[in-house]
Scaffold this motif. Structure first.
Motif, PDB file in Angstrom:
ATOM      1  N   PRO A 523       0.828  -1.214   0.000  1.00 57.81           N
ATOM      2  CA  PRO A 523       0.000   0.000   0.000  1.00 57.81           C
ATOM      3  C   PRO A 523       0.865   1.270   0.000  1.00 57.81           C
ATOM      4  CG  PRO A 523      -0.828  -1.597   1.581  1.00 57.81           C
ATOM      5  CD  PRO A 523       0.478  -2.119   1.102  1.00 57.81           C
ATOM      6  N   GLN A 524       0.326   2.322  -0.580  1.00 55.79           N
ATOM      7  CA  GLN A 524       1.065   3.580  -0.725  1.00 55.79           C
ATOM      8  C   GLN A 524       1.547   4.121   0.621  1.00 55.79           C
ATOM      9  OE1 GLN A 524       1.625   5.123  -3.840  1.00 55.79           O
ATOM     10  NE2 GLN A 524       3.077   6.306  -2.639  1.00 55.79           N
ATOM     11  N   ASN A 525       0.781   3.955   1.663  1.00 52.33           N
ATOM     12  CA  ASN A 525       1.151   4.544   2.955  1.00 52.33           C
ATOM     13  C   ASN A 525       2.301   3.810   3.648  1.00 52.33           C
ATOM     14  OD1 ASN A 525      -0.833   2.444   3.220  1.00 52.33           O
ATOM     15  ND2 ASN A 525      -0.964   2.911   5.401  1.00 52.33           N
ATOM     16  N   TYR A 526       2.653   2.576   3.144  1.00 55.08           N
ATOM     17  CA  TYR A 526       3.769   1.842   3.746  1.00 55.08           C
ATOM     18  C   TYR A 526       5.094   2.030   2.992  1.00 55.08           C
ATOM     19  CZ  TYR A 526       0.383  -0.669   6.656  1.00 55.08           C
ATOM     20  OH  TYR A 526      -0.589  -0.990   7.566  1.00 55.08           O
ATOM     21  N   ARG A 527       5.022   2.541   1.772  1.00 55.98           N
ATOM     22  CA  ARG A 527       6.235   2.638   0.956  1.00 55.98           C
ATOM     23  C   ARG A 527       7.274   3.615   1.544  1.00 55.98           C
ATOM     24  NH1 ARG A 527       3.107   2.639  -4.913  1.00 55.98           N
ATOM     25  NH2 ARG A 527       1.838   0.804  -4.414  1.00 55.98           N
ATOM     26  N   PRO A 528       6.858   4.768   2.099  1.00 53.97           N
ATOM     27  CA  PRO A 528       7.864   5.632   2.749  1.00 53.97           C
ATOM     28  C   PRO A 528       8.586   4.943   3.898  1.00 53.97           C
ATOM     29  CG  PRO A 528       5.851   6.870   2.342  1.00 53.97           C
ATOM     30  CD  PRO A 528       5.535   5.433   2.051  1.00 53.97           C
ATOM     31  N   ALA A 529       7.909   3.988   4.568  1.00 53.46           N
ATOM     32  CA  ALA A 529       8.554   3.270   5.669  1.00 53.46           C
ATOM     33  C   ALA A 529       9.681   2.388   5.148  1.00 53.46           C
ATOM     34  CB  ALA A 529       7.523   2.427   6.424  1.00 53.46           C
ATOM     35  N   VAL A 530       9.488   1.815   3.937  1.00 53.80           N
ATOM     36  CA  VAL A 530      10.562   1.026   3.330  1.00 53.80           C
ATOM     37  C   VAL A 530      11.780   1.915   3.089  1.00 53.80           C
ATOM     38  CG1 VAL A 530      11.255  -0.349   1.337  1.00 53.80           C
ATOM     39  CG2 VAL A 530       8.928  -0.557   2.246  1.00 53.80           C
ATOM     40  N   GLU A 531      11.532   3.115   2.530  1.00 54.39           N
ATOM     41  CA  GLU A 531      12.631   4.052   2.276  1.00 54.39           C
ATOM     42  C   GLU A 531      13.341   4.424   3.579  1.00 54.39           C
ATOM     43  OE1 GLU A 531      13.482   8.483   0.300  1.00 54.39           O
ATOM     44  OE2 GLU A 531      11.429   7.704   0.444  1.00 54.39           O
ATOM     45  N   LYS A 532      12.550   4.657   4.624  1.00 56.37           N
ATOM     46  CA  LYS A 532      13.144   5.022   5.913  1.00 56.37           C
ATOM     47  C   LYS A 532      14.009   3.901   6.452  1.00 56.37           C
ATOM     48  CE  LYS A 532      11.830   7.374  10.176  1.00 56.37           C
ATOM     49  NZ  LYS A 532      10.691   7.873  10.997  1.00 56.37           N
ATOM     50  N   GLY A 533      13.582   2.664   6.332  1.00 60.04           N
ATOM     51  CA  GLY A 533      14.367   1.522   6.788  1.00 60.04           C
ATOM     52  C   GLY A 533      15.661   1.384   6.007  1.00 60.04           C
ATOM     53  N   LEU A 534      15.568   1.647   4.691  1.00 59.31           N
ATOM     54  CA  LEU A 534      16.771   1.606   3.860  1.00 59.31           C
ATOM     55  C   LEU A 534      17.793   2.640   4.321  1.00 59.31           C
ATOM     56  CD1 LEU A 534      14.988   1.306   0.405  1.00 59.31           C
ATOM     57  CD2 LEU A 534      16.626  -0.366   1.291  1.00 59.31           C
ATOM     58  N   LEU A 535      17.326   3.868   4.561  1.00 58.72           N
ATOM     59  CA  LEU A 535      18.233   4.943   4.962  1.00 58.72           C
ATOM     60  C   LEU A 535      18.870   4.680   6.316  1.00 58.72           C
ATOM     61  CD1 LEU A 535      16.254   8.098   3.754  1.00 58.72           C
ATOM     62  CD2 LEU A 535      18.489   7.314   2.937  1.00 58.72           C
ATOM     63  N   GLU A 536      18.077   4.172   7.261  1.00 60.73           N
ATOM     64  CA  GLU A 536      18.631   3.874   8.582  1.00 60.73           C
ATOM     65  C   GLU A 536      19.686   2.773   8.497  1.00 60.73           C
ATOM     66  OE1 GLU A 536      15.593   3.117  11.443  1.00 60.73           O
ATOM     67  OE2 GLU A 536      14.791   5.180  11.368  1.00 60.73           O
ATOM     68  N   ALA A 537      19.431   1.764   7.656  1.00 57.82           N
ATOM     69  CA  ALA A 537      20.414   0.689   7.483  1.00 57.82           C
ATOM     70  C   ALA A 537      21.666   1.218   6.796  1.00 57.82           C
ATOM     71  CB  ALA A 537      19.800  -0.444   6.660  1.00 57.82           C
ATOM     72  N   ALA A 538      21.486   2.113   5.819  1.00 57.51           N
ATOM     73  CA  ALA A 538      22.634   2.698   5.120  1.00 57.51           C
ATOM     74  C   ALA A 538      23.485   3.519   6.074  1.00 57.51           C
ATOM     75  CB  ALA A 538      22.151   3.561   3.955  1.00 57.51           C
ATOM     76  N   SER A 565       0.386  -6.040   9.086  1.00 59.29           N
ATOM     77  CA  SER A 565       1.357  -5.097   8.503  1.00 59.29           C
ATOM     78  C   SER A 565       1.280  -3.739   9.195  1.00 59.29           C
ATOM     79  CB  SER A 565       1.110  -4.925   7.005  1.00 59.29           C
ATOM     80  OG  SER A 565       1.486  -6.086   6.309  1.00 59.29           O
ATOM     81  N   SER A 566       2.428  -3.059   9.229  1.00 59.47           N
ATOM     82  CA  SER A 566       2.512  -1.731   9.850  1.00 59.47           C
ATOM     83  C   SER A 566       3.717  -0.990   9.270  1.00 59.47           C
ATOM     84  CB  SER A 566       2.666  -1.850  11.370  1.00 59.47           C
ATOM     85  OG  SER A 566       3.917  -2.469  11.669  1.00 59.47           O
ATOM     86  N   GLU A 567       3.816   0.291   9.555  1.00 55.22           N
ATOM     87  CA  GLU A 567       4.977   1.061   9.094  1.00 55.22           C
ATOM     88  C   GLU A 567       6.268   0.495   9.691  1.00 55.22           C
ATOM     89  OE1 GLU A 567       4.730   5.237   9.674  1.00 55.22           O
ATOM     90  OE2 GLU A 567       2.873   5.454   8.535  1.00 55.22           O
ATOM     91  N   MET A 568       6.209   0.124  10.971  1.00 54.04           N
ATOM     92  CA  MET A 568       7.393  -0.426  11.616  1.00 54.04           C
ATOM     93  C   MET A 568       7.835  -1.717  10.945  1.00 54.04           C
ATOM     94  SD  MET A 568       9.773  -0.196  13.783  1.00 54.04           S
ATOM     95  CE  MET A 568       9.197   1.109  14.888  1.00 54.04           C
ATOM     96  N   ALA A 569       6.906  -2.574  10.601  1.00 49.95           N
ATOM     97  CA  ALA A 569       7.241  -3.838   9.963  1.00 49.95           C
ATOM     98  C   ALA A 569       7.905  -3.599   8.612  1.00 49.95           C
ATOM     99  CB  ALA A 569       5.985  -4.694   9.805  1.00 49.95           C
ATOM    100  N   PHE A 570       7.389  -2.646   7.830  1.00 54.88           N
ATOM    101  CA  PHE A 570       7.987  -2.381   6.520  1.00 54.88           C
ATOM    102  C   PHE A 570       9.340  -1.669   6.643  1.00 54.88           C
ATOM    103  CE2 PHE A 570       3.922  -3.506   4.627  1.00 54.88           C
ATOM    104  CZ  PHE A 570       4.349  -4.159   3.473  1.00 54.88           C
ATOM    105  N   LYS A 571       9.522  -0.926   7.708  1.00 58.16           N
ATOM    106  CA  LYS A 571      10.843  -0.329   7.929  1.00 58.16           C
ATOM    107  C   LYS A 571      11.879  -1.431   8.173  1.00 58.16           C
ATOM    108  CE  LYS A 571      11.976   2.356  11.555  1.00 58.16           C
ATOM    109  NZ  LYS A 571      12.079   3.545  12.435  1.00 58.16           N
ATOM    110  N   VAL A 572      11.503  -2.422   8.987  1.00 60.37           N
ATOM    111  CA  VAL A 572      12.411  -3.545   9.251  1.00 60.37           C
ATOM    112  C   VAL A 572      12.667  -4.328   7.968  1.00 60.37           C
ATOM    113  CG1 VAL A 572      12.700  -5.718  10.504  1.00 60.37           C
ATOM    114  CG2 VAL A 572      11.717  -3.724  11.663  1.00 60.37           C
ATOM    115  N   ALA A 573      11.615  -4.553   7.187  1.00 62.09           N
ATOM    116  CA  ALA A 573      11.771  -5.285   5.924  1.00 62.09           C
ATOM    117  C   ALA A 573      12.693  -4.533   4.971  1.00 62.09           C
ATOM    118  CB  ALA A 573      10.399  -5.508   5.286  1.00 62.09           C
ATOM    119  N   GLY A 574      12.586  -3.216   4.944  1.00 61.22           N
ATOM    120  CA  GLY A 574      13.451  -2.412   4.079  1.00 61.22           C
ATOM    121  C   GLY A 574      14.914  -2.556   4.465  1.00 61.22           C
TER     122      GLY A 574
END
Length: 685
Positions: A523-538, A565-574
């Motif tokens: 869903p569109q509202n979870y995609r920014p969480a993926v980006e956030k997880g990527l940046l934190e890992a980077a 599913s949640s924003e936190m879960a997608f951040k971890v997945a990212g």
């Protein structure tokens, strides 16, 4: 002391190499002139111009200081400038506000590293220079040898105007070659001369040196040359006028001698300063549009030194510009573009001050508690604003990370360091955004250590110094796909997120995120969480804990769960997808590379080039500048952390360098393996 006319002022910067007796000379001149009633000595820690606790403790001048000596209805403003190369920025400031420099040269050691630096800077700003041989009472002090050394290494136009009576321990007076008179001094007396006959045993040598002086003077002026040819000699006043004019035009550099600790030569030197050094002249300045001004009108001040006194607060030393200045007035700060209230005017005798109603153009003074003004700022009339051209401050050569010994001191460090930097702008302090370390940078390790000592002495803040961390970065060399799946079920609502990404190197930016999902797999509202997880890992890095940069991520696909599913879960997945992709992307370390410029003499070129090569440096070019050689190279930052002391040792302190960040590039494999192994050891504790 108050003077009514600028013609009765002399502003002289006393400069030279460390341990040539500059501070002792000034102390002795103050005593001989009656400005103080006791002869201060460096060894006793009671000189007028070395008053900072670190100066007294170490027996060296750290910052410039001003004082004044009354002599023959003149006010002689003497600026005591540090002699160590690491404090040469202070010396440049002192020379800039003076109208002449008195370059002190050790009677035994002769020309040294910072003798040359002061000489070169005087040439750069076209300042008149008089030379002064100090410590002529020392064993092996030899007048003829010293003059030969000076003329060979500095300029053939150096012309003695005094000749010593006696040698080494028997040095007891001077012969004024202009007046052709002898002056004798009582050892450990008040420094005031008694006239007498020129001793017969040195009359021939004195006459020979006088003839050389007359020839030198005649060569500086056509009219004097004609008089010399006609008469075979020049009269006293003609010689004096010729020396004055030659000195002001930098065609001739008069030389005097003394043994300051015993007062021998003092009054003769004071006479020479009055007779030969020029009165104040306008300093180079520009109007607000940048056009040069020859003589700014109206009242103005140039701030050339800032002190932070534990009791009196901020004290700003200044030179009066344009016209007579009164206290309790408003002036315009042309640098900060704000009004500044100027309170009571002071004149400084070292750290001691006395209030004065006004100061004439060219005089030196001080004012307390200016709010905006910093070293190098010009205060002037708002109606006719201008700025005095100030001296450049070199870039720091060495940095250290600082951490407080006590946790409670962390907040104090920033404020204390800002006060030290205000007082000594050649120091820099900052916080590294990547490593989080508080950095203090200076010209040399001793420079930084003195700053740390001041933190403890003045602000009761104790810190530990250590080498700063090199801000490495990580990146990837090839494209790779990554998959991150986060699933957790522990009773009740679970956590679920799944994402697939493609990572690839990016050449024109640090990071780019591209959403290529079509449909609703995430869903569109979870995609920014993926980006956030990527940046934190980077930010946490992959190889050795350093930030990953220069990459693009394309979000390709994924799965979600309506309930879990949640924003936190997608951040971890990212973040999991990031690690998976990096494992396949040929990750490498990047290191900061510095552009380095080394200034040296020809004799050290081979050693310097060899050393830079050992530091993985790549030469970029060589250029001759006068008698100096300038080497440019790119060198990894990690190899430059210890360069300052190494260069000083390699060249006996005769070379200097500046550096600035150039670019990042890949770390060689064998070096990279060591860095990664070290990071792993640190992570294990």
């Amino acid at each position: 002391m108050k003077v009514e006319s600028s013609e009765n002022l002399r502003n002289v910067a006393v400069v030279g190499h460390n341990a040539t007796g500059k501070t002792s000379l000034i102390s002795s001149l103050l005593f001989s002139s009656g400005a103080v009633n006791r002869l201060g000595k460096v060894d006793d820690g009671n000189t007028v111009t070395d008053f900072d606790p670190e100066e007294i403790k170490r027996g060296i001048s750290i910052g410039l200081a001003t004082c004044f000596a009354p002599w023959r209805q003149h006010k002689l403003n003497l600026i005591d400038c540090p002699g160590m190369g690491i404090f040469f920025a202070e010396t440049r400031g002192g020379m800039r506000v003076a109208d002449a420099s008195l370059l002190c040269v050790h009677g035994v050691a002769g020309v040294q590293v910072n003798t040359e630096k002061a000489w070169d800077f005087a040439q750069e700003i076209e300042q008149p220079v008089a030379l002064h041989l100090t410590m002529m009472d020392r064993e092996n002090a030899d007048f003829d040898t010293a003059i030969e050394n000076l003329q060979e290494q500095l300029d053939r136009s150096i012309a003695p105007v005094q000749y010593p009576i006696g040698k080494e321990g028997g040095f007891e007076g001077v012969i004024d070659l202009i007046a052709h008179k002898a002056y004798f001094f009582e050892a450990d007396g008040n420094g005031k001369a008694k006239g007498g006959e020129i001793p017969e045993e040195i009359a021939a040598e004195a006459n020979e040196w006088r003839s050389k002086l007359v020839e030198s003077v005649a060569e500086t002026d056509e009219e004097l040359m004609e008089l010399y040819f006609d008469n075979g000699d020049l009269e006293e006043e003609q010689i004096r006028r010729g020396v004055q004019q030659g000195m002001q035009q930098r065609l001739l550099f008069p030389l005097t001698v003394s043994a300051a600790l015993h007062g021998v030569g003092n009054s003769a030197l004071l006479d020479s300063i009055v007779d030969l050094c020029p009165p104040p002249a306008p300093l180079p300045s520009t109007n607000i549009g940048g056009e040069p001004l020859t003589d700014p009108q109206g009242a103005g001040l140039l701030i050339f030194k800032t002190l932070n006194d534990p009791f009196a607060g901020k004290i700003s030393l200044f030179r009066v510009l344009g016209a007579t200045t009164n206290g309790d007035t408003n002036l315009w700060n042309a640098n900060a573009e704000e009004n500044e209230r100027v309170g009571h005017l002071l004149q400084m005798q070292g750290k001691q001050s006395e209030t004065v109603d006004s100061l004439v153009a060219g005089d030196l003074g001080a004012v307390a508690k200016l709010k905006l003004s910093q070293t190098g700022h010009t205060l002037c009339s708002k109606d006719e604003p201008f700025q005095v051209t100030w001296v450049r401050r070199g870039n720091p050569a060495i940095s250290f990370a600082v951490e407080p010994k006590s946790q409670g001191d962390e907040e104090k460090i920033g404020d204390a360091l800002s006060k030290l930097v205000e007082e000594d702008p050649s120091l820099k302090s900052s916080r590294d955004a990547q490593t989080g370390e508080f950095l203090i940078s200076g010209a040399d390790q001793l420079h930084v250590e003195i700053a740390v000592a001041k933190l403890k002495e003045r602000f009761n803040v104790e810190v530990v110094l250590h080498q700063p961390k090199v801000p490495y970065r990580e990146t990837l060399r090839k494209a790779a796909n990554g998959h991150g799946r986060h699933k957790k079920q522990s009773g009740g609502r679970g956590q679920f997120a799944d994402c697939k990404i493609a990572m690839e190197p990016l050449t024109d930016g640090e990071f780019e995120f591209v959403d290529e999902i079509f449909g609703g797999s995430i869903p569109q509202n979870y995609r920014p969480a993926v980006e956030k997880g990527l940046l934190e890992a980077a930010e946490r890095g992959y190889l050795a804990g350093y930030p990953v940069v220069n990459f693009r991520v394309r979000l390709l696909d994924g799965q979600y769960h309506d309930v879990d599913s949640s924003e936190m879960a997608f951040k971890v997945a990212g973040s999991l997808a990031f690690k998976d992709a990096m494992a396949k992307a040929s990750a490498v370390l990047l290191e900061p590379v510095m552009q380095v410029e080394v200034t040296t003499s020809e004799e050290f070129m081979g050693d310097i080039m060899g050393d830079l090569s050992q530091r993985r440096g790549r030469p970029q070019g060589m250029e001759a500048k006068g008698s100096r050689q300038i080497v440019t190279a790119t060198v990894p930052m990690s190899e430059m952390l210890s360069y300052a002391p190494a260069l000083r040792s390699m060249t006996q302190g005769r070379a200097s360098f500046v550096m600035e960040f150039s670019h990042y590039e890949e770390v060689p494999k064998q070096v990279q393996d060591k860095i990664i192994a070290e990071a792993a050891r640190e992570a294990e504790g």
